[in-house]
Design an enzyme around this catalytic site. Structure first.
Site, PDB file in Angstrom:
ATOM      1  N   TYR A  28      -3.103   5.124   6.507  1.00 43.46           N
ATOM      2  CA  TYR A  28      -1.753   4.643   6.153  1.00 43.46           C
ATOM      3  C   TYR A  28      -0.750   5.791   6.248  1.00 43.46           C
ATOM      4  O   TYR A  28       0.358   5.623   6.780  1.00 43.46           O
ATOM      5  CB  TYR A  28      -1.771   4.055   4.737  1.00 43.46           C
ATOM      6  CG  TYR A  28      -0.450   3.459   4.318  1.00 43.46           C
ATOM      7  CD1 TYR A  28      -0.124   2.135   4.611  1.00 43.46           C
ATOM      8  CD2 TYR A  28       0.496   4.221   3.616  1.00 43.46           C
ATOM      9  CE1 TYR A  28       1.095   1.581   4.227  1.00 43.46           C
ATOM     10  CE2 TYR A  28       1.714   3.675   3.233  1.00 43.46           C
ATOM     11  CZ  TYR A  28       2.003   2.357   3.539  1.00 43.46           C
ATOM     12  OH  TYR A  28       3.219   1.829   3.168  1.00 43.46           O
ATOM     13  N   GLY A  67       3.226   3.698  -2.956  1.00 43.05           N
ATOM     14  CA  GLY A  67       2.836   4.561  -4.078  1.00 43.05           C
ATOM     15  C   GLY A  67       1.857   3.886  -5.010  1.00 43.05           C
ATOM     16  O   GLY A  67       0.768   4.413  -5.285  1.00 43.05           O
ATOM     17  N   LYS A  81       9.633  -6.215 -12.424  1.00 41.81           N
ATOM     18  CA  LYS A  81      10.446  -5.611 -13.479  1.00 41.81           C
ATOM     19  C   LYS A  81      11.634  -6.442 -13.966  1.00 41.81           C
ATOM     20  O   LYS A  81      11.994  -6.389 -15.124  1.00 41.81           O
ATOM     21  CB  LYS A  81      10.949  -4.255 -12.993  1.00 41.81           C
ATOM     22  CG  LYS A  81       9.791  -3.273 -12.786  1.00 41.81           C
ATOM     23  CD  LYS A  81      10.159  -1.847 -13.016  1.00 41.81           C
ATOM     24  CE  LYS A  81      10.616  -1.174 -11.777  1.00 41.81           C
ATOM     25  NZ  LYS A  81      10.521   0.288 -11.849  1.00 41.81           N
ATOM     26  N   HIS A 119      19.932  -0.713 -10.715  1.00 43.92           N
ATOM     27  CA  HIS A 119      20.392  -0.878 -12.109  1.00 43.92           C
ATOM     28  C   HIS A 119      21.576   0.033 -12.421  1.00 43.92           C
ATOM     29  O   HIS A 119      22.152  -0.076 -13.510  1.00 43.92           O
ATOM     30  CB  HIS A 119      19.251  -0.546 -13.086  1.00 43.92           C
ATOM     31  CG  HIS A 119      18.142  -1.551 -13.092  1.00 43.92           C
ATOM     32  ND1 HIS A 119      18.189  -2.721 -13.819  1.00 43.92           N
ATOM     33  CD2 HIS A 119      16.953  -1.563 -12.456  1.00 43.92           C
ATOM     34  CE1 HIS A 119      17.072  -3.400 -13.641  1.00 43.92           C
ATOM     35  NE2 HIS A 119      16.296  -2.718 -12.807  1.00 43.92           N
ATOM     36  N   PHE A 123       0.839  -1.211   0.000  1.00 44.38           N
ATOM     37  CA  PHE A 123       0.000   0.000   0.000  1.00 44.38           C
ATOM     38  C   PHE A 123       0.871   1.257   0.000  1.00 44.38           C
ATOM     39  O   PHE A 123       0.582   2.227   0.660  1.00 44.38           O
ATOM     40  CB  PHE A 123      -0.972  -0.024   1.186  1.00 44.38           C
ATOM     41  CG  PHE A 123      -2.214   0.791   0.942  1.00 44.38           C
ATOM     42  CD1 PHE A 123      -3.043   0.499  -0.130  1.00 44.38           C
ATOM     43  CD2 PHE A 123      -2.543   1.849   1.780  1.00 44.38           C
ATOM     44  CE1 PHE A 123      -4.187   1.248  -0.360  1.00 44.38           C
ATOM     45  CE2 PHE A 123      -3.689   2.600   1.565  1.00 44.38           C
ATOM     46  CZ  PHE A 123      -4.515   2.295   0.488  1.00 44.38           C
ATOM     47  N   GLU A 129      14.700   0.062  -6.503  1.00 48.24           N
ATOM     48  CA  GLU A 129      14.909  -0.946  -7.549  1.00 48.24           C
ATOM     49  C   GLU A 129      15.551  -0.318  -8.790  1.00 48.24           C
ATOM     50  O   GLU A 129      16.325  -0.972  -9.487  1.00 48.24           O
ATOM     51  CB  GLU A 129      13.589  -1.643  -7.888  1.00 48.24           C
ATOM     52  CG  GLU A 129      13.137  -2.573  -6.766  1.00 48.24           C
ATOM     53  CD  GLU A 129      11.816  -3.269  -7.047  1.00 48.24           C
ATOM     54  OE1 GLU A 129      11.568  -3.688  -8.191  1.00 48.24           O
ATOM     55  OE2 GLU A 129      11.018  -3.394  -6.101  1.00 48.24           O
TER      56      GLU A 129
HETATM   57  P1  NAD Z   1       6.466   1.397  -2.096  1.00 48.94           P
HETATM   58  O1  NAD Z   1       7.805   1.311  -1.488  1.00 48.94           O
HETATM   59  O2  NAD Z   1       5.867   2.766  -2.295  1.00 48.94           O
HETATM   60  O3  NAD Z   1       5.405   0.533  -1.279  1.00 48.94           O
HETATM   61  C1  NAD Z   1       5.626  -0.800  -0.961  1.00 48.94           C
HETATM   62  C2  NAD Z   1       4.479  -1.309  -0.076  1.00 48.94           C
HETATM   63  O4  NAD Z   1       4.692  -2.707   0.153  1.00 48.94           O
HETATM   64  C3  NAD Z   1       4.392  -0.642   1.289  1.00 48.94           C
HETATM   65  O5  NAD Z   1       3.035  -0.427   1.622  1.00 48.94           O
HETATM   66  C4  NAD Z   1       4.985  -1.686   2.240  1.00 48.94           C
HETATM   67  O6  NAD Z   1       4.451  -1.605   3.546  1.00 48.94           O
HETATM   68  C5  NAD Z   1       4.540  -2.961   1.535  1.00 48.94           C
HETATM   69  N1  NAD Z   1       5.378  -4.103   1.930  1.00 48.94           N
HETATM   70  C6  NAD Z   1       6.724  -4.202   1.910  1.00 48.94           C
HETATM   71  N2  NAD Z   1       7.119  -5.405   2.386  1.00 48.94           N
HETATM   72  C7  NAD Z   1       5.985  -6.079   2.710  1.00 48.94           C
HETATM   73  C8  NAD Z   1       5.710  -7.355   3.280  1.00 48.94           C
HETATM   74  N3  NAD Z   1       6.693  -8.206   3.583  1.00 48.94           N
HETATM   75  N4  NAD Z   1       4.418  -7.697   3.490  1.00 48.94           N
HETATM   76  C9  NAD Z   1       3.410  -6.868   3.180  1.00 48.94           C
HETATM   77  N5  NAD Z   1       3.605  -5.648   2.642  1.00 48.94           N
HETATM   78  C10 NAD Z   1       4.866  -5.261   2.417  1.00 48.94           C
HETATM   79  O7  NAD Z   1       6.517   0.606  -3.520  1.00 48.94           O
HETATM   80  P2  NAD Z   1       6.122   1.169  -4.948  1.00 48.94           P
HETATM   81  O8  NAD Z   1       7.065   2.271  -5.322  1.00 48.94           O
HETATM   82  O9  NAD Z   1       4.647   1.391  -5.003  1.00 48.94           O
HETATM   83  O10 NAD Z   1       6.531  -0.079  -5.911  1.00 48.94           O
HETATM   84  C11 NAD Z   1       5.936  -1.350  -5.840  1.00 48.94           C
HETATM   85  C12 NAD Z   1       6.528  -2.237  -6.934  1.00 48.94           C
HETATM   86  O11 NAD Z   1       6.068  -1.830  -8.221  1.00 48.94           O
HETATM   87  C13 NAD Z   1       8.053  -2.207  -7.020  1.00 48.94           C
HETATM   88  O12 NAD Z   1       8.557  -3.519  -7.107  1.00 48.94           O
HETATM   89  C14 NAD Z   1       8.326  -1.480  -8.320  1.00 48.94           C
HETATM   90  O13 NAD Z   1       9.527  -1.848  -8.957  1.00 48.94           O
HETATM   91  C15 NAD Z   1       7.129  -1.877  -9.153  1.00 48.94           C
HETATM   92  N6  NAD Z   1       6.888  -0.966 -10.280  1.00 48.94           N
HETATM   93  C16 NAD Z   1       6.679  -1.502 -11.513  1.00 48.94           C
HETATM   94  C17 NAD Z   1       6.463  -0.681 -12.595  1.00 48.94           C
HETATM   95  C18 NAD Z   1       6.236  -1.255 -13.959  1.00 48.94           C
HETATM   96  O14 NAD Z   1       6.003  -0.497 -14.905  1.00 48.94           O
HETATM   97  N7  NAD Z   1       6.260  -2.554 -14.146  1.00 48.94           N
HETATM   98  C19 NAD Z   1       6.472   0.714 -12.439  1.00 48.94           C
HETATM   99  C20 NAD Z   1       6.658   1.223 -11.163  1.00 48.94           C
HETATM  100  C21 NAD Z   1       6.866   0.388 -10.083  1.00 48.94           C
END
Ligand code: NAD
Length: 350
Positions: free
Chosen positions: A77, A35, A143, A217, A33, A213
């Site tokens: 949150y 971004g 990714k 890279h 939960f 992440e």
């Molecule tokens: P973030 O850091 O903003 O949020 C992560 C969330 O996961 C938090 O709410 C955290 O409490 C929760 N979390 C972490 N460990 C946990 C666990 N063990 N159990 C339960 N919840 C847990 O992350 P974000 O920036 O929203 O990114 C999420 C993912 O999306 C990343 O892996 C990122 O690389 C990926 N992403 C993919 C794309 C794409 O185009 N494919 C683009 C952007 C981000």
């Protein structure tokens, strides 16, 4: 075994899936939960076909079979650090994912908006769903190539467990990979797929996992060094680069996904981009260029460019739920196992 994909198994064609979807709304969940998880909840709020009923973060989870309140969930949150503090829907837990899966037998599918830190984390989450005996649809926005390969290795276990898992369903991999798969149809042979992304976010800490992440890279970093960085160390690095991360020749799963779809070898796919962590405007227009040879022998390039006004969150969460709906339709027909964003057409969620 599914003859088209080589993955999964066809059990039986029991129902007309389009009829099923009219019995709405379908209950779904979001794991993570931060971004993307919060943006996912906002994307779902006005939807009729799909309803957001469960979610988990690292410290807790929340359940409301009649639909979670998006504004209250985000406010809780952001002020208290976990959905576990939501009253009365929340529960604090140190094993929030396992606890939530146990209570989610009626949830049709999940968007896994979780960090993949360490690089084996998403595969370990998939394994938890299998071990608990949950059945339904899982979608990720993962990714790295090596992370998708771990999920591919789980394909037969997912199929046997009754789970339809579609991997790489964000923007890249995801929307742009699927666009490349579509563009490839004009060609007899695909020579190159070149993905270039521009991301603009106002503050890096709204997307901590995404930025960590991406740092992994950069030359001199890997997943473990980036994971171990403190917030102060991330800020110090971003100070040195004026908030800009320039990324080239990334290990991005668009390559294995296009290879698995039979479009071209992974060596013909490149991914790079620029992330500005201090301005919401994109530093460049996100696009995918697909170059190939037509059956007449002409060499040409199709270019698909995303609108500059569309945010990373819009281009990840929209496709993710489109694939979740497509996955639910496939699951209702008995198609289980591991699929990718280039093998399935996302369905628009109304
Ligand atoms: P973030 O850091 O903003 O949020 C992560 C969330 O996961 C938090 O709410 C955290 O409490 C929760 N979390 C972490 N460990 C946990 C666990 N063990 N159990 C339960 N919840 C847990 O992350 P974000 O920036 O929203 O990114 C999420 C993912 O999306 C990343 O892996 C990122 O690389 C990926 N992403 C993919 C794309 C794409 O185009 N494919 C683009 C952007 C981000």
């Amino acid at each position: 075994m599914n003859r088209l994909t080589g993955e999964g198994k066809f059990v039986t064609n029991l129902v007309n899936p389009l009829q099923q979807v009219s019995q709405l709304p379908i209950p779904v969940g979001v794991l993570g939960f931060g971004g993307l998880g919060q943006a996912a909840a906002k994307v779902l709020a006005p939807k009729q076909q799909i309803q957001w009923v469960v979610a988990a973060d690292q410290k807790g989870f929340a359940v409301d079979p009649s639909g979670l309140d998006v504004q209250r969930a985000i406010a809780t949150y952001q002020t208290q650090g976990s959905l576990g503090y939501l009253e009365p829907e929340g529960t604090l837990s140190t094993q929030s994912i396992a606890d939530l899966i146990q209570q989610s037998q009626n949830v049709a599918g999940f968007f896994l908006a979780l960090p993949n830190l360490p690089n084996t984390f998403m595969a370990s989450v998939a394994q938890q769903f299998i071990e608990i005996g949950w059945q339904g649809v899982l979608i990720d926005a993962i990714k790295r190539t090596s992370a998708v390969e771990q999920l591919v290795d789980l394909g037969s276990q997912l199929a046997a467990a009754g789970i339809t898992y579609i991997t790489g369903c964000g923007a890249t991999p995801g929307l742009l990979t699927a666009a490349a798969a579509l563009a490839a149809q004009s060609y007899a042979e695909v020579h190159q797929v070149k993905i270039t992304f521009g991301v603009g976010i106002a503050n890096w800490d709204a997307y901590r996992a995404t930025i960590r992440e991406d740092i992994a890279h950069l030359p001199g970093y890997d997943v473990e060094t980036a994971r171990a960085m403190t917030d102060a160390e991330v800020e110090a690095l971003l100070d040195k680069t004026q908030g800009i991360l320039s990324l080239e020749d990334m290990e991005h799963a668009d390559d294995v996904i296009l290879e698995m779809a039979g479009i071209c070898g992974r060596d013909r796919v490149t991914v790079g981009g620029v992330v500005d962590t201090r301005h919401p405007q994109k530093p460049l227009s996100t696009n995918v260029q697909v170059t190939g040879r037509t059956f007449e022998g002409k060499i040409s390039t199709h270019t698909f460019t995303l609108g500059d006004e569309t945010s990373m969150a819009a281009n990840v969460c929209g496709p993710a739920f489109g694939y979740l709906k497509a996955g639910i339709l496939l699951h209702q027909q008995g198609l289980c196992g591991l699929l990718t964003s280039a093998q399935v057409m996302p369905q628009f969620v109304s």
